[in-house]
Design an enzyme around this catalytic site. Sequence first.
Site, PDB file in Angstrom:
ATOM      1  N   ASP A  93       0.849  -1.194   0.000  1.00  0.00           N
ATOM      2  CA  ASP A  93       0.000   0.000   0.000  1.00  0.00           C
ATOM      3  C   ASP A  93       0.889   1.250   0.000  1.00  0.00           C
ATOM      4  OD1 ASP A  93       0.579   0.793   2.896  1.00  0.00           O
ATOM      5  OD2 ASP A  93      -0.091  -1.294   3.079  1.00  0.00           O
ATOM      6  N   TYR A 241      -1.454  -1.690  12.189  1.00  0.00           N
ATOM      7  CA  TYR A 241      -0.288  -1.958  13.040  1.00  0.00           C
ATOM      8  C   TYR A 241      -0.593  -1.618  14.491  1.00  0.00           C
ATOM      9  CZ  TYR A 241       2.145  -3.043   8.798  1.00  0.00           C
ATOM     10  OH  TYR A 241       2.514  -3.631   7.617  1.00  0.00           O
ATOM     11  N   GLU A 481       1.465 -10.655  -0.050  1.00  0.00           N
ATOM     12  CA  GLU A 481       1.965  -9.290   0.121  1.00  0.00           C
ATOM     13  C   GLU A 481       3.397  -9.301   0.649  1.00  0.00           C
ATOM     14  OE1 GLU A 481      -0.561  -6.772   2.505  1.00  0.00           O
ATOM     15  OE2 GLU A 481       0.360  -4.946   1.692  1.00  0.00           O
TER      16      GLU A 481
END
Length: 504
Positions: A93, A241, A481
Amino acid sequence: MASFPSLFLLLSLAFLLSSHCNAKRSTSTHHRHPRSASHNYRDALTKSLIFFEGQRSGKLPPNQRITWRKDSGLSDGAAMHVDLVGGYYDAGDNVKFGFPMAFTTTMLSWSVIEFGGLMKGELQHAKEAIKWATDYLLKATVHPDTIYVQVGDAGKDHACWERPEDMDTPRSVIKIDKNTPGTEVAAETAAALAAASLVFRRSDPNYSKVLARRAIRVFEFADKHRGAYSNGLRHYVCPYYCDFSGFQDELLWGAAWLHRATRNPTYLSYIKANGQTLGADETDNTFGWDNKHVGARILISKAYLVQNVQPLHDYKSHADNFICSLLPGTPYSSAQYTRGGLLFKMNDSNMQYVTSTSFLLVTYAKYLTTSHRVVNCGGATITPKRLRSFAKKQVDYLLGDNPMKMSFMVGYGSRYPVRIHHRGSSLPSVSVHPSKIQCSSGFSVMSSQSPNPNILTGAVVGGPDQNDRFPDQRDDYEQSEPATYINAPLVGALAYLAHSFGQL
Ligand SMILES: *[C@@H]1O[C@H](CO)[C@@H](O)[C@H](O)[C@H]1NC(C)=O
Ligand SMILES: *[C@@H]1O[C@H](CO)[C@@H](O)[C@H](O)[C@H]1NC(C)=O
């Protein structure tokens, strides 16, 4: 879900396409180095560092090696009238998350501190990868008692599939301060600055001092204003996170790095006084961007084993307990492995635990060898050699010795993931398609079966599931990812392996 025959066709296609991509690159190293002998760790090391250039935010330098990437985020920080240009996008991202970025920096630095002497031509690239982060972390900590811990609105960013060069979602700036503390992110930032100060101690003494001084100030702030950013800033940082392990681990880890970087006895006293309450003998053996308990133990054990700091002698047994919980076939072993032999901690981005654990093993093996020690696990003697061969097996699995017979590092070997979950890699590059690709237009590419047009060389993905399967699907962020904190510890492990087992 693809049915079996079509999945088989897709995999065959992926194989053909990746072979084709490989054929276009120079394959000289492959000729000299047949796969059957051993892996080409030096090639993997080179690539693991190139990856970081693909994650760069800000103004790219002329020697940028991933050339399909262009400048981005050039006004980052403007929302709070502060310069926050630069740093890294953490994964697929376009958000700059300070918590994993700091951990990435700490692990890249630790890799250089332990194995930089074996990196040869790659040492310079490793230092550049660290400096790209520390230049940013210095900006993020420029104001006392404040840390800018995130740039980008994670929710809005994730609702788009956009190239970083096009992004037009809000570049919100999130900060911690005395009123909204964030002990985990502050202490990790201090750890990163302190570790990096050791990296530049000889080659750039001024920069090293700047980093060390900042680390001291940031750690003081972290320790004095205690609180989790996952509480005060929950809306911004979770679920991305969010800190699940508490901030105690980062305080111990941060103090350990400050001790190592400054040699100031204050930090030794701090570790002695607080180690127990900060979880020095915690049983969770997961090591990653969230939980640093076992990393802190291995790091502190060096002070005792190598520098003979007697008051820290307990950390040898704390570190041994970690090793005993990990290695299969020993009395206290509790870790899970796939049938193919891969350490398996979690469905989401499991490979980060493989790389970080492998790094800890080769590092602890180094400390044990220096101090002529072994580990005892309920009567079984574990030698440093055993730790190293275990780490090598994990890395070899990652590089291709696995039931899928594929590498999980993009661009390494003849077969690797071709549909990684990464916006920049999957969309046409700015050179190929100069006009803007809007937020939601990108999703047709995201959901397509075509391979990514831009090779994010060296990117290691989340990896196989608990049954050693890897579907190579772009929408599967858990397995497909890449992330900076998967690669960072691998840099150190590969430097060790390239030196000891490489054939170049
Ligand atoms: C020392 O490094 C800092 C940070 O990079 C820089 O701002 C400063 O100008 C440097 N000072 C000297 C004397 O080189
Ligand atoms: C991980 O994936 C397996 C298989 O798909 C599933 O059974 C399990 O519940 C998942 N675990 C977690 C923690 O999500």
